[in-house]
Write a protein that holds these residues in place. Structure first.
Motif, PDB file in Angstrom:
ATOM      1  N   THR A   1       9.044  -8.843   4.468  1.00 53.65           N
ATOM      2  CA  THR A   1       8.851  -9.341   3.111  1.00 53.65           C
ATOM      3  C   THR A   1       9.372 -10.771   2.990  1.00 53.65           C
ATOM      4  O   THR A   1      10.221 -11.212   3.770  1.00 53.65           O
ATOM      5  CB  THR A   1       9.606  -8.487   2.062  1.00 53.65           C
ATOM      6  OG1 THR A   1      11.013  -8.595   2.336  1.00 53.65           O
ATOM      7  CG2 THR A   1       9.187  -7.039   2.103  1.00 53.65           C
TER       8      THR A   1
ATOM      9  N   GLU B   1       3.314  -9.578  -5.284  1.00 56.29           N
ATOM     10  CA  GLU B   1       3.720  -9.062  -6.587  1.00 56.29           C
ATOM     11  C   GLU B   1       4.425 -10.164  -7.365  1.00 56.29           C
ATOM     12  O   GLU B   1       5.225 -10.911  -6.812  1.00 56.29           O
ATOM     13  CB  GLU B   1       4.712  -7.893  -6.425  1.00 56.29           C
ATOM     14  CG  GLU B   1       4.087  -6.654  -5.804  1.00 56.29           C
ATOM     15  CD  GLU B   1       5.148  -5.625  -5.410  1.00 56.29           C
ATOM     16  OE1 GLU B   1       6.359  -5.955  -5.503  1.00 56.29           O
ATOM     17  OE2 GLU B   1       4.763  -4.530  -4.996  1.00 56.29           O
TER      18      GLU B   1
ATOM     19  N   ASP C   1       6.785  -7.175 -11.977  1.00 55.13           N
ATOM     20  CA  ASP C   1       6.395  -5.822 -11.566  1.00 55.13           C
ATOM     21  C   ASP C   1       4.884  -5.668 -11.518  1.00 55.13           C
ATOM     22  O   ASP C   1       4.359  -4.559 -11.524  1.00 55.13           O
ATOM     23  CB  ASP C   1       7.009  -4.771 -12.504  1.00 55.13           C
ATOM     24  CG  ASP C   1       6.681  -5.079 -13.948  1.00 55.13           C
ATOM     25  OD1 ASP C   1       5.939  -6.063 -14.201  1.00 55.13           O
ATOM     26  OD2 ASP C   1       7.177  -4.360 -14.819  1.00 55.13           O
ATOM     27  N   ARG C   2       4.175  -6.797 -11.460  1.00 52.98           N
ATOM     28  CA  ARG C   2       2.722  -6.763 -11.435  1.00 52.98           C
ATOM     29  C   ARG C   2       2.197  -6.993 -10.023  1.00 52.98           C
ATOM     30  O   ARG C   2       2.541  -7.993  -9.390  1.00 52.98           O
ATOM     31  CB  ARG C   2       2.199  -7.876 -12.356  1.00 52.98           C
ATOM     32  CG  ARG C   2       0.750  -8.247 -12.164  1.00 52.98           C
ATOM     33  CD  ARG C   2      -0.110  -7.589 -13.226  1.00 52.98           C
ATOM     34  NE  ARG C   2      -1.521  -7.851 -13.028  1.00 52.98           N
ATOM     35  CZ  ARG C   2      -2.369  -8.099 -14.012  1.00 52.98           C
ATOM     36  NH1 ARG C   2      -1.936  -8.117 -15.267  1.00 52.98           N
ATOM     37  NH2 ARG C   2      -3.648  -8.277 -13.775  1.00 52.98           N
ATOM     38  N   LEU C   3       1.373  -6.075  -9.535  1.00 52.02           N
ATOM     39  CA  LEU C   3       0.740  -6.244  -8.232  1.00 52.02           C
ATOM     40  C   LEU C   3      -0.459  -7.171  -8.389  1.00 52.02           C
ATOM     41  O   LEU C   3      -1.404  -6.866  -9.127  1.00 52.02           O
ATOM     42  CB  LEU C   3       0.282  -4.884  -7.696  1.00 52.02           C
ATOM     43  CG  LEU C   3      -0.429  -4.932  -6.338  1.00 52.02           C
ATOM     44  CD1 LEU C   3       0.516  -5.386  -5.235  1.00 52.02           C
ATOM     45  CD2 LEU C   3      -1.024  -3.563  -6.008  1.00 52.02           C
TER      46      LEU C   3
ATOM     47  N   ARG D   1       1.227  -4.579   3.038  1.00 55.08           N
ATOM     48  CA  ARG D   1       0.499  -3.604   2.248  1.00 55.08           C
ATOM     49  C   ARG D   1       0.766  -2.212   2.806  1.00 55.08           C
ATOM     50  O   ARG D   1       0.811  -2.021   4.028  1.00 55.08           O
ATOM     51  CB  ARG D   1      -0.990  -3.935   2.347  1.00 55.08           C
ATOM     52  CG  ARG D   1      -1.877  -3.040   1.528  1.00 55.08           C
ATOM     53  CD  ARG D   1      -3.297  -3.589   1.538  1.00 55.08           C
ATOM     54  NE  ARG D   1      -3.614  -4.223   2.823  1.00 55.08           N
ATOM     55  CZ  ARG D   1      -4.776  -4.795   3.087  1.00 55.08           C
ATOM     56  NH1 ARG D   1      -5.719  -4.859   2.166  1.00 55.08           N
ATOM     57  NH2 ARG D   1      -5.008  -5.337   4.251  1.00 55.08           N
TER      58      ARG D   1
END
Lengths: 267, 267, 267
Positions: free
Chosen positions: B173, B206, B209-211, B263
């Motif tokens: 990440t 992201e 908290d939005r993908l 992913r």
């Protein structure tokens, strides 16, 4: 200014904003008559029809350009009416625009004023709503290319002067007002350093009923978010807020009273 | 850069907006010292005092100008305080402005840094509130006219670097944040392509908290009104919305967390 | 237009606004290929993605520039998709931009259209989101420096034309709509003077259900704050309010119905 080599650049100042092609059309008209002359934008962000703000902005900038510069200024709510179009030959520059006071703060040392009445130096068709393009830019392009000022119009005696409120001065106080709010929210007054009682170090400034304080050298002399009275870059007393907008913090604006008086020695 | 023929143009970047004559005054000062040099506006729309936004905009544009260009940048909340004025001689360009980090993103390949302390190359009178005109534009005009950088100031060792948050990188990440929101509402992050885990095709992005989804090549790869993560024109990961404003759609802005991770192969 | 001396200047029109370095990057790309060419901003204030407003602004300005001018226009919501990039050689000018109708109002007297498919005249790396810089500005810079139009791309037969609503004309009435609202709040219609029933002096104009009145010569022919119908500087019927914003006073905007009909002789 009669030497052609003395037409180094053209400047533009309008209230046309910049979301249309109007400013571009003026540049095209100038470039068509004198392709090589640099064209410098002063501003196109004057509030629509605000002749006074335009006059201040032009006066702020014009004197810094090289001798012989042609300044075109168009804040012209009376376009298409009987107001005259002018070419003003001043000490170090030419000014082209409407006769409504817009040119009068900037044009120092006026030598000649011409009313623009010679079709040969204007556009083939004069739109009654766009003299900026068809009259003023056209004349400026010809001037830049070497046309003599006297060829572009007929001499007239005077031009409309911008009406600014006159400060009141007594022995110990001066009273003026805010005449311009700049893009930083700074409050520019009509008080010049020579309008103030002396010695300056003993004075305090009030805006409305708010005490701003003494006159400082620079924003850095006050704390962040605090107001400061200082003599701005154009020679007028102004009130600023360090890292903020004086207009909002002091809740003042165009027309607000500004008083400069001797500080009470007991406080 | 010592060859005079290598001073092809001057650029201007400020936070002065364009409703006053301040930018025009700077152009006049430059034109007075070097009438023929083209003066190109980069932008005058930086939010007042936003040094970081100014540094990003300057870095976005400067490298595309011809070698020897003189870039003048003024976002200078500390004007008139002890902060230094600088001339930076970099690999392909000169940078003139305050020593507050504004120049540091754009000035690649720094060769020399000079503190601007030579009155001969500055205005006759230095307004403590307008070094843009009286110091920076004056020095730029002299440089454009052929003055050597070393004549304009005294060499110093370093300049203030812009402080940007440093991305965190782990094996799978990378974690950064939004550091700039551009005029299209695009969210520019501090993550460069080389900060990302590889292979890029396996990653998802992201924001908060939005993908957002995978990293695509261009806006056209997603549906209208959908968000897209892509590597923008300056090499940073950015989040855009096709035909919309990512800032509003994703409800994110300066400082929002951005995470790039592998992913989940099962989804 | 094959004579190199006929490339007098480059203009720029975009929807990039002016708070980022994007416009500056385009200027740098042009200046790098042709340092001495004047670069004139037409506008960068087109609403994001509003191809029609961009086309109007370009048409408003382009014809005033000298023959051979290179106009670069970028309002390009389809950047990075299959839409083509074009160079249009027209009667008096070159136009460079996306094939989405943006160029079609301004490009009068089209001689040749080329699809921009020659990497040698584009940037070393083409960002899929910034063809303005990497394709259009690069081609414009090469053109300004003397590249022949035919070298920059492959001839194609046609380009996308801007779709404007077509006015309806009967014997005694013409019916159109507002197709552009300019920065003064003026309502520009799709009705040209030649679309109107004659004689013009007998006509009245209605916008929505509001009677504006007869067609006057200039703003000064109506009282302050009153609406006026007149033929604007680009030849289209427009509705303005003297010293005000027609958009707000008349409560009309893009798409509002405009009817021109014979005045009732009994009123």
């Amino acid at each position: 200014l009669t030497d052609l080599a003395h037409r180094p650049c053209v400047t533009l100042l309008t209230d046309f904003a910049t979301s249309d092609g109007y400013v571009g059309a003026m540049k095209g008209v100038i470039a068509s008559r004198c392709p090589s002359v640099p064209i410098h934008d002063i501003t196109h962000g004057i509030a629509p029809g605000d002749v006074r703000a335009g006059a201040f902005a032009l006066a702020t900038a014009a004197s810094y350009f090289p001798s012989g510069t042609v300044h075109v200024a168009v804040v012209d709510p009376g376009v298409g009416t009987a107001r005259r179009g002018l070419l003003v030959e001043a000490a170090g520059a030419f000014f082209v625009g409407p006769d409504n006071g817009l040119l009068s703060l900037a044009a120092a040392g006026v030598r000649s004023i011409y009313e623009l009445d010679r079709p040969a130096y204007q556009g083939d068709r004069i739109s009654p709503t766009f003299h900026g393009r068809d009259v003023f830019a056209a004349v400026a392009g010809h001037l830049a290319a070497g046309t003599r000022a006297a060829d572009a119009g007929t001499p007239v005696e005077s031009m409309v002067e911008l009406e600014l409120p006159v400060p009141e001065r007594c022995a110990l106080t001066a009273r003026g007002e805010v005449v311009h709010v700049d893009s930083f929210g700074n409050l520019i007054t009509n008080l010049r350093i020579e309008d103030l009682p002396v010695p300056v170090a003993t004075l305090v400034v009030e805006v409305g009923d708010r005490l701003v304080g003494t006159i400082v050298e620079t924003y850095g002399d006050v704390a962040v978010a605090e107001p400061a009275a200082l003599v701005g870059s154009a020679g007028y007393l102004e009130i600023a807020v360090r890292d903020g907008r004086a207009e909002a913090v002091i809740k003042a604006g165009l027309g607000s009273d500004v008083v400069v008086r001797a500080r009470d020695p007991h406080t």
